[in-house]
Write an enzyme that holds these catalytic residues in place. Structure first.
Site, mmCIF file in Angstrom:
data_model
loop_
_atom_site.group_PDB
_atom_site.id
_atom_site.type_symbol
_atom_site.label_atom_id
_atom_site.label_comp_id
_atom_site.label_asym_id
_atom_site.label_seq_id
_atom_site.Cartn_x
_atom_site.Cartn_y
_atom_site.Cartn_z
ATOM 1 N N ASP A 45 -14.726 62.768 -21.444
ATOM 2 C CA ASP A 45 -13.951 61.826 -22.246
ATOM 3 C C ASP A 45 -13.243 62.570 -23.376
ATOM 4 O O ASP A 45 -13.625 63.689 -23.753
ATOM 5 C CB ASP A 45 -14.896 60.768 -22.821
ATOM 6 C CG ASP A 45 -14.215 59.442 -23.078
ATOM 7 O OD1 ASP A 45 -12.979 59.409 -23.098
ATOM 8 O OD2 ASP A 45 -14.940 58.442 -23.249
ATOM 9 N N ASP A 53 -8.162 54.141 -22.058
ATOM 10 C CA ASP A 53 -8.655 52.893 -22.618
ATOM 11 C C ASP A 53 -7.569 51.823 -22.633
ATOM 12 O O ASP A 53 -7.052 51.423 -23.685
ATOM 13 C CB ASP A 53 -9.201 53.136 -24.020
ATOM 14 C CG ASP A 53 -10.392 54.084 -23.999
ATOM 15 O OD1 ASP A 53 -11.094 54.118 -22.973
ATOM 16 O OD2 ASP A 53 -10.618 54.785 -24.998
ATOM 17 N N GLU A 92 -8.151 65.203 -24.640
ATOM 18 C CA GLU A 92 -6.755 65.504 -25.002
ATOM 19 C C GLU A 92 -6.591 66.820 -25.795
ATOM 20 O O GLU A 92 -5.604 67.507 -25.529
ATOM 21 C CB GLU A 92 -6.173 64.336 -25.804
ATOM 22 C CG GLU A 92 -6.000 63.067 -25.010
ATOM 23 C CD GLU A 92 -7.322 62.330 -24.804
ATOM 24 O OE1 GLU A 92 -7.442 61.626 -23.785
ATOM 25 O OE2 GLU A 92 -8.234 62.486 -25.640
#
Length: 953
Positions: free
Chosen positions: A560, A636, A563
């Site tokens: 998760d 998300d 980035e």
């Protein structure tokens, strides 16, 4: 390299192409070991530059252009595989008075000796793609943190009718990026930037750059005040912004606003000091007029509720939570100087909220046929041109450069249940037990974040107060034939037990610690991310996962915030300041973090246990990441109908970026408050929304239900007698019945560089009506999938591609191709159609993927065209397939004789089925049979590995 020769033969073609052109200026031509170099200095027709053409394979040529005298770029090639081999049947390099060329067995690349432009042709002389001439804006010197580089720009001349796809996953519902689209290649929650473009003209461009890049129409977006604005009172120069109480509509204040730019935390001070955003609704009203005529694109970034009306028509109705602002675009044809009424109603989400509005003007005539790449940092204009006989062939070339996609483990093609989050060992064990008790098929259960102690983020260790015996928990799940995937953030809190080790070895980015920026857990903790560009840091991170998680049996990794998500709402300059990789500046390597993060996990696990297939689910993704057994999910997203629809084009374009494994949170992640304690109407919408999302997700590489509260298990969404529950259970069961089909697609993806999710243009390149369809796709070679993304819809319009007939998967009813039809879409089914000539194996219902061997398969054969399918099987969980341990049964259907051919089985592996039964179900316009048909006319055959020929009736 083999059979490489240098010659000047065959170059008269290039001279003819340039007949009638002005005499080329003198340029220095040089043959290199793998191509040519052309140097321009003080040329009348070219900027000072060196242009290199480098033949990689017969179908791939690398083009590199640098300012004259700066030398070939030395930037590390993270995307390109270390094992890249040149594969050339023949190779010719040479020059004429006007051109320098290289020619392979497949294509020719030409450099103009007057302008430096590069053009690509096939061997019949047909132009494939041409560069536009580089100019003074092609290289703009820049630097950051001591790193000197260029901002680089390259324009390409494309055909107006071609379709352009790829470029990662974006949330703008755009399918075809040709003509007037701008897309930013940037890693951000819900946005994935992959610098690979795929064209219906059977070429691809791998833009070899790791920085933030704009693609398409790269002109800067204009602020709102580039329009001629008028307030509701008729005053010129602004819109009227009215700040009011969101509950009573009583007005706090009204003020002129001509720029809407509240994009980041640092912009919050621009709001009126007298108001509290959490209690406020803002209405923007007035008119806008453009100095241009033509197509305009409004670009919105927002959080909270956003509605937009133009000339009284509602054109957008959106919602997003504040910490994860969303984006959308609106296209509108405007007449020059003609005022249009606009009203925007914005209800911010919380005390910090975000809203920006910018726009693209119509494309000037001079840029009508240009597609551009503009990158913040690089040593060169550097790209790989990939040619092919089809779009699949082009993607194969991309994977030759950047790596093959391994076959994911067979369990990953089952159903996954996830939740944000299981807070205790007892919770996750109870859910697993409930699934087995209810006989809801499932293969994988997912442990989301915060299973660690509150202050120990980064340790990768369970909080023993809530998870008292993680090893026993994993064993209990395994004993129930469940796998477990776990969230492993690349983030480390300053109070974590591992922080000092990572800090002292310079394995972290320290700036966020010094800035004192805190996260949102408990009291808030200062934290940062480890540096996956550092080999020592990658090894240390894997060691944490291995010692604490892999050794107790964890099966898969959920990477998760990859980035990296330092903080969702700080601006890009702040993010770059925090993210300082050891390899070089953050500006130069901004997009490559997820690639290196996956590299460390993949290489670590394969070295630790070479026999267990790696599986990585990651929120961010870059070119080449498919080689590390990485799949992406779309981040998300919100639990709203418009978000579901946005996923369709996003997933297709991700797949057409050469990166095959993708999914999204079935049901959406972010949930409006109205669904937390819903009234009867909202509850039914929630159930219908999840039903439709499950139906869509069943036809993706991965099928995972996940999201915030309400809980996402099917039995929490609806009771067993409700049509929503029946629908979700049907979708899950269908997923398992199609396991043989889906797993064979995974093998095709590895062995043939195939793509499972397919834009309509991939298989129907002559059907231009399908180029822009952003709400349909092909699942493998056989199935046309059309998700339902509108509330209470019980029908939807479908485009049936020209060139094939189609059969309703559920009923067998035939539809002719080349038309758009409104078809039924009942609550419990989305429209799915099988293509004429399709061969679709359908198995038994399973409780998990390896519950029993597929001794009986229904083989649906669809009349109307020749067909073929290769049924693939292997051991399912190891890498023996890389050593040739697998079996394949090639199946062909000859439509002219209505004959089915089962070939000799090829290959073998331990535990394989030596005999099986096929129930042959022949579907035609005279024999309409679907998978839901109560009775099925079939022909049973026993197959023992030897060829069979069956005459169908």
């Amino acid at each position: 390299m083999r059979n490489i020769t240098y010659a000047l033969s065959g170059l008269m073609f290039f001279t003819m192409i340039h007949q009638g052109s002005a005499q080329a200026q003198k340029a220095q031509f040089e043959k290199t070991a793998t191509g040519v170099k052309v140097s321009f200095k003080n040329s009348a027709g070219s900027i000072d530059q060196d242009v290199y053409l480098d033949a990689i394979t017969d179908k791939i040529i690398r083009v590199t252009a640098v300012p004259a005298g700066t030398g070939f770029p030395k930037q590390q090639r993270l995307v390109i595989v270390d094992s890249l081999h040149r594969q050339l049947k023949s190779f010719v390099a040479g020059s004429t008075d006007s051109t320098a060329t290289i020619q392979t067995a497949d294509l020719r690349a030409i450099v103009s000796l007057s302008s430096g432009k590069v053009e690509f042709y096939d061997l019949h002389g047909h132009a494939i793609l041409k560069e536009a001439k580089r100019n003074s804006g092609s290289f703009t010197a820049g630097s950051y943190n001591g790193d000197a580089f260029y901002q680089v720009n390259q324009d390409f001349i494309v055909q107006p009718e071609e379709g352009i796809y790829g470029l990662g996953q974006h949330q703008n519902a755009v399918m075809n990026y040709n003509r007037g689209k701008q897309v930013t290649l940037l890693q951000y929650n819900t946005e994935i930037g992959i610098p690979f473009l795929l064209s219906t003209n059977n070429y691809g461009l791998l833009w070899h750059n790791y920085s933030i890049t704009k693609a398409g129409d790269v002109r800067p977006l204009l602020p709102l005040n580039a329009f001629k604005l008028s307030s509701v009172e008729g005053e010129q120069g602004w819109l009227t912004a009215t700040y009011m109480n969101r509950n009573t509509d009583s007005v706090y204040l009204s003020r002129p606003e001509s720029i809407i730019d509240y994009g980041y935390l640092t912009d919050q001070h621009k709001f009126p000091k007298e108001i509290k955003l959490a209690d406020t609704k803002v209405v923007y009203e007035g008119t806008l007029a453009s100095p241009y005529a033509g197509k305009h694109v409004l670009h919105f970034k927002y959080s909270g509720y956003m509605k937009v009306w133009i000339d009284g028509q509602l054109v957008a109705d959106r919602w997003r939570q504040s910490w994860n602002a969303g984006t959308f675009e609106l296209e509108k044809d405007l007449e020059k100087d003609q005022p249009r009424r606009i009203r925007m109603e914005w209800i911010p989400d919380g005390s910090e909220s975000y809203f920006t509005l910018n726009w693209q003007s119509p494309i000037p005539a001079a840029r009508q046929n240009l597609f551009s790449f503009n990158s913040e940092a690089g040593d060169a204009i550097d790209y790989y041109f990939v040619h092919g006989a089809s779009m699949d062939d082009v993607i194969s070339g991309y994977r030759h450069l950047s790596g093959k996609a391994p076959i994911m483990p067979v369990w990953s093609f089952g159903f996954w249940q996830s939740r944000e989050r299981y807070k205790t060992q007892a919770e996750i064990e109870q859910v697993a037990t409930e699934f087995r008790k209810r006989k809801i098929p499932i293969d994988n259960i997912v442990q989301d974040w915060s299973y660690w102690s509150e202050n120990d983020w980064g340790s990768q260790q369970f909080d023993l107060n809530r998870f008292p015996d993680p090893k026993a928990m994993v064993k209990k799940l395994h004993d129930q034939n469940l796998k477990i995937m776990i969230s492993a953030w690349p983030k480390i809190n300053e109070e974590s037990r591992v922080y000092q080790e990572f800090k002292s070895n310079k394995w972290i980015y320290p700036r966020n610690i010094y800035d004192g920026r805190k996260d949102w857990i408990g009291k808030g903790y200062t934290s940062t991310f480890y540096d996956p560009f550092n080999q020592g840091a990658r090894d240390a991170f894997w060691k944490l996962l291995d010692n604490n998680l892999f050794k107790i049996g964890i099966d898969a990794w959920w990477m998760d915030a990859s980035e990296p998500d330092i903080h969702s709402n700080i601006d890009l300059d702040e993010r770059k300041a925090v993210f300082q990789p050891s390899i070089g500046s953050s500006v130069r390597y901004y997009n490559a973090f997820p690639l290196q993060n996956a590299k460390g996990i993949y290489e670590g696990q394969r070295a630790t246990d070479p026999n267990k297939r790696v599986f990585i689910l990651t929120r961010s993704f870059f070119a080449g990441q498919q080689r590390y057994a990485a799949a992406a999910w779309s981040g998300d997203i919100a639990s709203r109908w418009h978000d579901m629809k946005d996923q369709i084009a996003g997933g297709i374009n991700f797949s057409m970026s050469g990166t095959p494994y993708w999914t999204m949170d079935a049901g959406g992640f972010l949930v409006e408050n109205r669904f937390h304690k819903p009234n009867a109407v909202d509850l039914e919408e929630w159930r219908e929304l999840n039903s439709r999302w499950y139906q869509y997700a069943a036809f993706l590489p991965l099928f995972r239900a996940h999201g915030q509260f309400p809980f996402r298990e099917p039995y929490h969404i609806a009771p067993a007698e409700h049509p929503a529950y029946r629908s979700m259970l049907y979708a899950i069961n269908l997923r398992y019945k199609l396991l043989a089909y889906n797993y064979s697609l995974a093998a095709k993806t590895f062995f043939e560089d195939y793509s499972m999710i397919r834009g309509l243009a991939m298989d129907f390149p002559l059907d231009k009506a399908g180029f822009d369809r952003n709400d349909q796709y092909l699942w493998g070679p056989s199935l046309l999938v059309s998700p339902v993304t509108e509330k209470v819809a019980r029908s939807r319009k479908i485009h049936f591609p020209q060139g094939a007939d189609w059969y309703d998967l559920y009923s067998g009813k035939k539809v002719s191709g080349g038309q758009d039809l409104l078809v039924d879409a009942p609550y419990e089914r989305i429209p799915v159609y099988a293509k004429a000539g399709a061969i679709v194996p359908v198995g038994q219902e399973l409780q998990y993927s390896t519950e029993k061997k597929q001794t009986v398969l229904d083989l649906y054969i669809y009349a109307g065209a020749d067909g073929q399918f290769s049924l693939y099987e292997d051991e399912g969980d190891n890498y023996n397939y890389e050593k040739g341990k697998y079996s394949r049964i090639d199946i062909r259907y000859d439509n002219s004789t209505q004959t089915l051919l089962l070939a000799d089985r090829k290959g073998e592996f331990e535990g394989m089925l030596h005999s099986r039964k096929f129930n042959i179900i022949f579907v035609s316009d005279r024999n309409a049979i679907g998978i839901d048909s109560p009775t099925k006319k079939s022909m049973a055959v026993s197959y023992h590995g030897k060829a069979l020929q069956i005459k169908l009736k």
